[in-house]
Design a protein around this motif. Structure first.
Motif, PDB file in Angstrom:
ATOM      1  N   LEU A 141       0.771  -1.103  -0.182  1.00  0.00           N
ATOM      2  CA  LEU A 141      -0.532   0.112   0.415  1.00  0.00           C
ATOM      3  C   LEU A 141       0.885   1.783   0.164  1.00  0.00           C
ATOM      4  CD1 LEU A 141      -3.029   1.041   0.019  1.00  0.00           C
ATOM      5  CD2 LEU A 141      -2.790   0.603   2.195  1.00  0.00           C
ATOM      6  N   HIS A 143       4.023   1.601  -1.169  1.00  0.00           N
ATOM      7  CA  HIS A 143       4.249   2.455  -2.880  1.00  0.00           C
ATOM      8  C   HIS A 143       2.954   2.528  -3.872  1.00  0.00           C
ATOM      9  CE1 HIS A 143       7.745   0.631  -2.291  1.00  0.00           C
ATOM     10  NE2 HIS A 143       7.981  -0.507  -2.288  1.00  0.00           N
ATOM     11  N   THR A 144       1.933   2.290  -3.757  1.00  0.00           N
ATOM     12  CA  THR A 144       1.005   2.238  -4.315  1.00  0.00           C
ATOM     13  C   THR A 144       0.617   3.908  -3.692  1.00  0.00           C
ATOM     14  OG1 THR A 144      -0.261  -0.459  -3.886  1.00  0.00           O
ATOM     15  CG2 THR A 144      -1.721   1.585  -4.785  1.00  0.00           C
ATOM     16  N   GLU A 145       0.632   4.081  -2.928  1.00  0.00           N
ATOM     17  CA  GLU A 145       0.219   5.633  -2.330  1.00  0.00           C
ATOM     18  C   GLU A 145       1.177   6.852  -3.223  1.00  0.00           C
ATOM     19  OE1 GLU A 145      -2.700   6.750  -1.395  1.00  0.00           O
ATOM     20  OE2 GLU A 145      -3.115   4.865  -0.208  1.00  0.00           O
ATOM     21  N   ILE A 147       2.857   5.871  -5.933  1.00  0.00           N
ATOM     22  CA  ILE A 147       2.238   5.759  -7.620  1.00  0.00           C
ATOM     23  C   ILE A 147       1.263   6.940  -7.494  1.00  0.00           C
ATOM     24  CG2 ILE A 147       1.897   4.621  -9.386  1.00  0.00           C
ATOM     25  CD1 ILE A 147       2.898   1.915  -8.231  1.00  0.00           C
ATOM     26  N   PHE A 166       7.928  -0.782  -7.374  1.00  0.00           N
ATOM     27  CA  PHE A 166       7.118  -1.400  -7.076  1.00  0.00           C
ATOM     28  C   PHE A 166       7.447  -2.898  -6.989  1.00  0.00           C
ATOM     29  CE2 PHE A 166       2.593  -3.514  -7.672  1.00  0.00           C
ATOM     30  CZ  PHE A 166       2.164  -2.954  -6.564  1.00  0.00           C
ATOM     31  N   TYR A 184      -0.861  -7.367  -8.582  1.00  0.00           N
ATOM     32  CA  TYR A 184      -1.004  -6.209  -9.972  1.00  0.00           C
ATOM     33  C   TYR A 184      -2.449  -5.240 -10.183  1.00  0.00           C
ATOM     34  CZ  TYR A 184       3.720  -6.188 -11.053  1.00  0.00           C
ATOM     35  OH  TYR A 184       4.806  -6.327 -10.923  1.00  0.00           O
ATOM     36  N   GLN A 187      -4.454  -3.851  -7.042  1.00  0.00           N
ATOM     37  CA  GLN A 187      -2.860  -2.233  -7.188  1.00  0.00           C
ATOM     38  C   GLN A 187      -3.680  -1.404  -7.774  1.00  0.00           C
ATOM     39  OE1 GLN A 187      -1.563  -1.869  -3.995  1.00  0.00           O
ATOM     40  NE2 GLN A 187      -2.043  -3.532  -3.528  1.00  0.00           N
ATOM     41  N   TYR A 190      -7.249  -0.101  -7.285  1.00  0.00           N
ATOM     42  CA  TYR A 190      -6.697   1.163  -6.432  1.00  0.00           C
ATOM     43  C   TYR A 190      -6.807   2.325  -6.286  1.00  0.00           C
ATOM     44  CZ  TYR A 190      -5.385   3.853  -1.751  1.00  0.00           C
ATOM     45  OH  TYR A 190      -5.482   3.888  -0.746  1.00  0.00           O
ATOM     46  N   ILE A 191      -5.860   2.216  -7.360  1.00  0.00           N
ATOM     47  CA  ILE A 191      -5.005   3.099  -7.844  1.00  0.00           C
ATOM     48  C   ILE A 191      -6.273   3.645  -9.016  1.00  0.00           C
ATOM     49  CG2 ILE A 191      -3.071   4.478  -9.414  1.00  0.00           C
ATOM     50  CD1 ILE A 191      -1.146   2.410  -8.437  1.00  0.00           C
ATOM     51  N   CYS A 228      -1.024   2.582 -15.559  1.00  0.00           N
ATOM     52  CA  CYS A 228      -0.379   3.225 -14.426  1.00  0.00           C
ATOM     53  C   CYS A 228       0.146   4.917 -15.692  1.00  0.00           C
ATOM     54  CB  CYS A 228       0.764   3.181 -14.167  1.00  0.00           C
ATOM     55  SG  CYS A 228       0.360   2.207 -12.457  1.00  0.00           S
TER      56      CYS A 228
END
Length: 353
Positions: A141, A143-145, A147, A166, A184, A187, A190-191, A228
């Protein structure tokens, strides 16, 4: 507890199924029995089971209609179809709805219990995998935030760095390609949800991970990275559109106020809540000229219009177009037209006569 609902219009069939399920052990529980599809849907609505066992030929709502409704609302629910020999074509239709299995009547106890055990074991494996997937998701999470932040603030270099971090974390975890794909996808969902909330865009890039069933870790990362970067592009386009709309709004403000001596670069930038630096940059991109050149052009055109009327005194014209200093006006006018305001007036009044 592994919960089951049975559906059949024959009481003896339901009684036999209950007896077999009880024989399988305390792990299993029949939480409801229905005579037709409509009754079954009501039971499922209040207590969705892990497994639905249904006949096909039933009154009011048959098994095929029931299966179609259930698969639309509860895609993960396991379904066993019980079919008579004469109903085999119906069972084939049921299989098109991705039912788990079908059994022929009369029911053979060993076959039924074996099928039940197989479905239960798969359910347990899926539950364990889901728990591991949930833990993995939380570990990613942070790393995701980062991104998300890089996408929203349009930091392309930072986004590439975060994506690389990531990727390295996925590889270091030692997970297989199946779990990696789930991570993947989770995430990415979520992104996209977070960026959509911030931007107002409707982003659904998770579908990019779906078409092919098997991917290497490298291929999965490539798809994740592409999705992304695609979101970054959409945010950039949104920002550019938003800036263009803001500059157009500022132009309307300038057009309405250029005759006011209080009009300034700062007031124009403030009218659209932009810093002076960004306003100057985007104003020139939109109009092809600086703020001052644009305002001066408006004022000079208005001055020419007013000067053609001999009743308008020259210094009054200067005031009416936003110049408090006549000499400043005269200098700007001559630079723009090649003649003084008085020369312009004399020329044009004479031509009109």
């Amino acid at each position: 507890m592994f919960n089951i609902i049975t559906v059949d219009d024959e009481k003896m069939i339901k009684r036999s199924l209950r007896a077999l399920i009880e024989r399988a052990g305390t792990t299993y529980s029949v939480i409801g029995e229905a005579t037709n599809g409509r009754e079954a849907l009501e039971l499922i609505h209040y207590h969705p089971p892990h497994l639905l066992i249904t006949d096909i030929c039933m009154p009011e709502m048959d098994g095929l209609e029931l299966i179609a409704e259930v698969k639309q609302r509860y895609q993960q629910m396991e379904i066993i179809v019980i079919s008579g020999y004469g109903e085999f074509s119906y069972a084939q239709q049921a299989l098109r709805h991705n039912v788990t299995d079908y059994l022929l009547k009369p029911i053979h106890p060993d076959e039924f219990l074996s099928t039940l055990q197989r479905i239960y074991e798969r359910h347990e494996r899926d539950a364990q995998r889901l728990a591991g997937r949930s833990q993995q998701m939380w570990s990613f999470l942070a790393h995701t935030e980062q991104i998300i932040q890089s996408i929203w603030t349009v930091q392309e270099k930072g986004l590439h760095e975060e994506l690389e971090q990531f990727r390295l974390k996925v590889e270091a975890s030692g997970m297989d390609a199946v779990l990696a794909k789930q991570i993947y996808v989770d995430q990415l969902v979520y992104i996209s949800q977070k960026v959509s909330e911030m931007s107002g865009l409707s982003l659904k890039p998770a579908s990019a991970m779906e078409p092919e069933q098997h991917h290497s870790l490298e291929k999965l990362y490539e798809k994740f990275q592409t999705a992304c970067l695609g979101m970054l592009t959409e945010v950039i386009q949104l920002r550019n559109l938003g800036q263009s709309l803001q500059i157009r709004k500022a132009i309307r403000y300038i057009n309405a106020n250029f005759q006011n001596s209080d009009l300034s670069l700062v007031s124009a930038a403030d009218s659209v809540s932009m810093s002076v630096t960004y306003f100057c940059r985007f104003f020139k991109e939109e109009t092809g000229m600086s703020f001052m050149k644009y305002v001066t052009g408006l004022r000079m055109e208005k001055a020419k219009q007013l000067l053609t009327n001999p009743e308008n005194r020259v210094h009054i014209v200067a005031e009416r177009i936003g110049y408090s200093d006549y000499h400043h006006f005269a200098k700007a006018f001559k630079k723009n037209t090649g003649m003084t305001p008085s020369e312009f007036r004399n020329t044009h009044v004479f031509m009109d006569i």
